[in-house]
Design a protein around this motif. Structure first.
Motif, mmCIF file in Angstrom:
data_model
loop_
_atom_site.group_PDB
_atom_site.id
_atom_site.type_symbol
_atom_site.label_atom_id
_atom_site.label_comp_id
_atom_site.label_asym_id
_atom_site.label_seq_id
_atom_site.Cartn_x
_atom_site.Cartn_y
_atom_site.Cartn_z
ATOM 1 N N PHE A 199 8.741 -15.280 0.538
ATOM 2 C CA PHE A 199 7.411 -14.885 0.082
ATOM 3 C C PHE A 199 6.528 -14.451 1.251
ATOM 4 C CE2 PHE A 199 2.990 -16.333 -0.137
ATOM 5 C CZ PHE A 199 2.503 -15.431 -1.071
ATOM 6 N N TYR A 200 6.456 -15.268 2.300
ATOM 7 C CA TYR A 200 5.568 -14.940 3.412
ATOM 8 C C TYR A 200 6.068 -13.719 4.181
ATOM 9 C CZ TYR A 200 2.875 -19.146 2.666
ATOM 10 O OH TYR A 200 2.057 -20.096 2.109
ATOM 11 N N ALA A 201 7.368 -13.618 4.376
ATOM 12 C CA ALA A 201 7.905 -12.475 5.117
ATOM 13 C C ALA A 201 7.652 -11.173 4.364
ATOM 14 C CB ALA A 201 9.399 -12.667 5.371
ATOM 15 N N SER A 202 7.906 -11.167 3.052
ATOM 16 C CA SER A 202 7.694 -9.940 2.277
ATOM 17 C C SER A 202 6.218 -9.594 2.181
ATOM 18 C CB SER A 202 8.281 -10.103 0.872
ATOM 19 O OG SER A 202 7.660 -11.178 0.181
ATOM 20 N N GLY A 203 5.355 -10.609 2.072
ATOM 21 C CA GLY A 203 3.922 -10.349 2.025
ATOM 22 C C GLY A 203 3.399 -9.759 3.315
ATOM 23 N N ILE A 204 3.844 -10.299 4.433
ATOM 24 C CA ILE A 204 3.422 -9.779 5.735
ATOM 25 C C ILE A 204 3.953 -8.369 5.942
ATOM 26 C CG2 ILE A 204 3.783 -10.064 8.224
ATOM 27 C CD1 ILE A 204 3.612 -13.101 7.712
ATOM 28 N N ALA A 205 5.188 -8.120 5.496
ATOM 29 C CA ALA A 205 5.758 -6.777 5.623
ATOM 30 C C ALA A 205 4.922 -5.764 4.844
ATOM 31 C CB ALA A 205 7.199 -6.776 5.121
ATOM 32 N N ALA A 206 4.523 -6.131 3.623
ATOM 33 C CA ALA A 206 3.712 -5.222 2.805
ATOM 34 C C ALA A 206 2.338 -5.004 3.414
ATOM 35 C CB ALA A 206 3.580 -5.787 1.385
ATOM 36 N N LEU A 207 1.760 -6.046 3.988
ATOM 37 C CA LEU A 207 0.439 -5.946 4.618
ATOM 38 C C LEU A 207 0.490 -5.046 5.849
ATOM 39 C CD1 LEU A 207 -2.524 -6.902 5.070
ATOM 40 C CD2 LEU A 207 -1.575 -8.854 6.300
ATOM 41 N N PHE A 208 1.480 -5.263 6.707
ATOM 42 C CA PHE A 208 1.545 -4.507 7.956
ATOM 43 C C PHE A 208 1.915 -3.041 7.742
ATOM 44 C CE2 PHE A 208 1.000 -8.320 10.336
ATOM 45 C CZ PHE A 208 0.637 -7.917 11.613
ATOM 46 N N ALA A 209 2.468 -2.709 6.585
ATOM 47 C CA ALA A 209 2.754 -1.301 6.316
ATOM 48 C C ALA A 209 1.472 -0.484 6.398
ATOM 49 C CB ALA A 209 3.398 -1.156 4.936
ATOM 50 N N PHE A 210 0.365 -1.024 5.887
ATOM 51 C CA PHE A 210 -0.918 -0.330 5.958
ATOM 52 C C PHE A 210 -1.426 -0.256 7.393
ATOM 53 C CE2 PHE A 210 -0.774 -1.445 1.516
ATOM 54 C CZ PHE A 210 -1.428 -0.392 0.882
ATOM 55 N N LEU A 211 -1.285 -1.357 8.129
ATOM 56 C CA LEU A 211 -1.772 -1.376 9.509
ATOM 57 C C LEU A 211 -0.999 -0.400 10.387
ATOM 58 C CD1 LEU A 211 -2.207 -5.243 9.956
ATOM 59 C CD2 LEU A 211 -3.976 -3.540 9.451
ATOM 60 N N VAL A 212 0.299 -0.293 10.135
ATOM 61 C CA VAL A 212 1.129 0.624 10.930
ATOM 62 C C VAL A 212 0.744 2.073 10.644
ATOM 63 C CG1 VAL A 212 3.467 1.464 11.313
ATOM 64 C CG2 VAL A 212 3.038 -0.989 11.146
ATOM 65 N N VAL A 213 0.571 2.406 9.365
ATOM 66 C CA VAL A 213 0.148 3.770 9.023
ATOM 67 C C VAL A 213 -1.229 4.042 9.611
ATOM 68 C CG1 VAL A 213 -0.367 5.380 7.162
ATOM 69 C CG2 VAL A 213 1.523 3.784 6.923
ATOM 70 N N GLY A 214 -2.054 2.999 9.698
ATOM 71 C CA GLY A 214 -3.392 3.151 10.257
ATOM 72 C C GLY A 214 -3.399 3.656 11.681
ATOM 73 N N THR A 215 -2.349 3.341 12.445
ATOM 74 C CA THR A 215 -2.294 3.833 13.825
ATOM 75 C C THR A 215 -2.146 5.351 13.853
ATOM 76 O OG1 THR A 215 0.120 3.512 13.945
ATOM 77 C CG2 THR A 215 -1.273 1.659 14.608
ATOM 78 N N ALA A 216 -1.423 5.899 12.870
ATOM 79 C CA ALA A 216 -1.267 7.360 12.792
ATOM 80 C C ALA A 216 -2.575 8.014 12.375
ATOM 81 C CB ALA A 216 -0.156 7.712 11.813
ATOM 82 N N ALA A 217 -3.274 7.381 11.424
ATOM 83 C CA ALA A 217 -4.563 7.923 10.985
ATOM 84 C C ALA A 217 -5.578 7.882 12.127
ATOM 85 C CB ALA A 217 -5.076 7.127 9.790
ATOM 86 N N ARG A 218 -5.562 6.793 12.862
ATOM 87 C CA ARG A 218 -6.476 6.666 14.002
ATOM 88 C C ARG A 218 -6.174 7.734 15.048
ATOM 89 N NH1 ARG A 218 -7.349 4.536 19.002
ATOM 90 N NH2 ARG A 218 -9.223 3.256 19.271
ATOM 91 N N SER A 219 -4.887 7.981 15.257
ATOM 92 C CA SER A 219 -4.480 8.989 16.234
ATOM 93 C C SER A 219 -4.996 10.369 15.844
ATOM 94 C CB SER A 219 -2.952 9.009 16.354
ATOM 95 O OG SER A 219 -2.511 10.074 17.151
ATOM 96 N N LEU A 220 -4.991 10.666 14.549
ATOM 97 C CA LEU A 220 -5.472 11.955 14.073
ATOM 98 C C LEU A 220 -6.956 12.148 14.393
ATOM 99 C CD1 LEU A 220 -4.949 14.548 12.438
ATOM 100 C CD2 LEU A 220 -5.535 13.257 10.383
ATOM 101 N N LEU A 221 -7.748 11.117 14.132
ATOM 102 C CA LEU A 221 -9.184 11.209 14.405
ATOM 103 C C LEU A 221 -9.468 11.230 15.903
ATOM 104 C CD1 LEU A 221 -10.340 8.794 11.598
ATOM 105 C CD2 LEU A 221 -10.741 11.244 11.698
ATOM 106 N N LEU A 222 -8.650 10.518 16.662
ATOM 107 C CA LEU A 222 -8.814 10.538 18.112
ATOM 108 C C LEU A 222 -8.548 11.943 18.661
ATOM 109 C CD1 LEU A 222 -9.166 9.133 20.863
ATOM 110 C CD2 LEU A 222 -6.710 8.570 20.787
ATOM 111 N N GLU A 223 -7.509 12.584 18.127
ATOM 112 C CA GLU A 223 -7.181 13.925 18.596
ATOM 113 C C GLU A 223 -8.233 14.946 18.165
ATOM 114 O OE1 GLU A 223 -3.190 14.936 17.615
ATOM 115 O OE2 GLU A 223 -2.322 13.451 18.976
#
Length: 392
Positions: A199-223
């Protein structure tokens, strides 16, 4: 055009690798948190068996046979223990207070009506605080229902064939329906309880999927801020190609993150997350939804720092409502309804089908379809917002 997107995506991926962002946010952080939570709160070896009450108002052979079969099952001995309860009200009170995880109630006259080919009623009292016990009890009752239906069909067939009423019972028993028998070895719950490490591993995996994609979105605005986007738009390559390449990298990084957490959990805790192709398909659908929603949120940010804040709010809101941080069944009823509007909630629903019920790809078709629908709507909205704002 595809070559331009590939080059831009490769540049972004290499940049995240060099900076360590992908490894730290996408792999190290979620895997470490999943393992810490798993060691602290998971582990089937330290989990007490769920207590299931049995209210036998029938005093017939079916109820006693069910208890004998459960007690004789090695697979279920570490999952549940059976306790006799005198009345339905006592059982309901024990379930409500958490003393019992669930209870099975055999109504009065159950054996008699089954023998007569009229079926029977068995109730399951469930506790929101112990879904594992409820699933086990329901699984046992489902198998009992199949036996009852088989018995009922046999009696009706014998009667329709002209067997005298006084000889029906003897005829049915002589032809293979002489009593109840539960085969629990192949039951869905026979492979063990739902370990909290999953339960905890799958929940954290689902949560971090958004945070990981967020790095790409942040990179776009930075550029955009440092002028890279303007230079791309001045070249023959359209600006949407840069956005699309960022989304591709975000999706791939999120999928890598979820799979890393999954593999680490399976290897260390030796707990199955279900049929692997189905798990991967569910993860891919979740990452698509996370990518589309995160990019949509990024369209409302004016700076890369602001995008970070938006992504954090989005991630933890969906994580809370969707069962990534707290089991959905522990949320108030109103919030449980809201979980149906989150990708995390549908991903948790799909994983529940795979882990608890032992389902295959067919058992997650609805969650995957909903996740893909969320992805499509969010992607279209993000594209329109980017066209009006970032890419003007």
């Amino acid at each position: 055009m595809m070559r331009s997107i590939t080059v831009l995506a490769g540049r972004e991926f290499a940049s995240q690798l060099r900076s360590g962002t992908l490894i730290l946010v996408g792999v190290v952080a979620p895997v470490l948190l999943a393992l810490l939570f798993g060691f602290a709160l998971g582990g089937s070896d330290t989990t007490e068996p769920s207590r299931v009450g049995v209210v036998d108002l029938d005093s017939g052979e079916f109820a006693s046979s069910m208890q004998d079969e459960v007690l004789a099952s090695e697979e279920l001995s570490d999952i549940i223990t059976l306790e006799e309860v005198g009345t339905v009200s006592e059982a309901q009170g024990a379930v409500d207070s958490g003393e019992l995880g669930s209870a099975i109630v055999f109504t009065e006259g159950f054996t008699e009506t089954v023998r007569a080919g009229e079926g029977g009623v068995v109730e399951v009292l469930e506790s929101a605080s112990n879904p594992v016990a409820a699933v086990v009890a329901t699984s046992v009752v489902d198998q009992m229902s199949a036996l009852v239906q088989a018995r009922t069909l046999s009696v009706r067939t014998a009667t329709a064939a002209g067997v005298p009423t006084s000889e029906v019972q003897e005829f049915v028993e002589a032809n293979g329906a002489d009593g109840p028998s539960l085969s629990l070895v192949d039951a869905a719950m026979a492979d063990g309880a739902v370990d909290m490490s999953v339960f905890y591993a799958s929940g954290i995996a689902a949560l971090f999927a958004f945070l990981v994609v967020g790095t790409a979105a942040r990179s776009l605005l930075l550029e955009r801020r440092i002028g890279v986007l303007a230079r791309v738009q001045a070249s023959p390559v359209p600006g949407w190609a840069l956005v699309f390449s960022k989304a591709i990298v975000g999706f791939a990084a999120a999928l890598l993150s979820m799979c890393s957490t999954w593999v680490a959990s399976v290897l260390i805790f030796d707990q199955s997350w279900g049929y692997p192709p189905a798990v991967f398909l569910l993860f891919a659908a979740h990452c698509l939804a996370a990518t589309a929603l995160t990019m949509l949120v990024a369209t409302g940010a004016r700076t890369d720092a602001q995008a970070d804040g938006y992504v954090l709010v989005l991630s933890f809101t969906f994580g809370f409502l969707g069962g990534s941080l707290i089991p959905i069944f522990q949320l108030p009823d109103a919030l449980q309804v809201l979980s149906r509007f989150t990708p995390n909630g549908w991903t948790a629903n799909g994983l529940g089908s795979l882990v608890v019920s032992g389902g295959g790809v067919d058992s997650i078709l609805l969650p995957v379809a909903v996740l893909l629908a969320i992805s499509a709507v969010a992607a279209v909205a993000a594209g329109l917002r980017f066209r009006k704002g970032l890419l003007r």
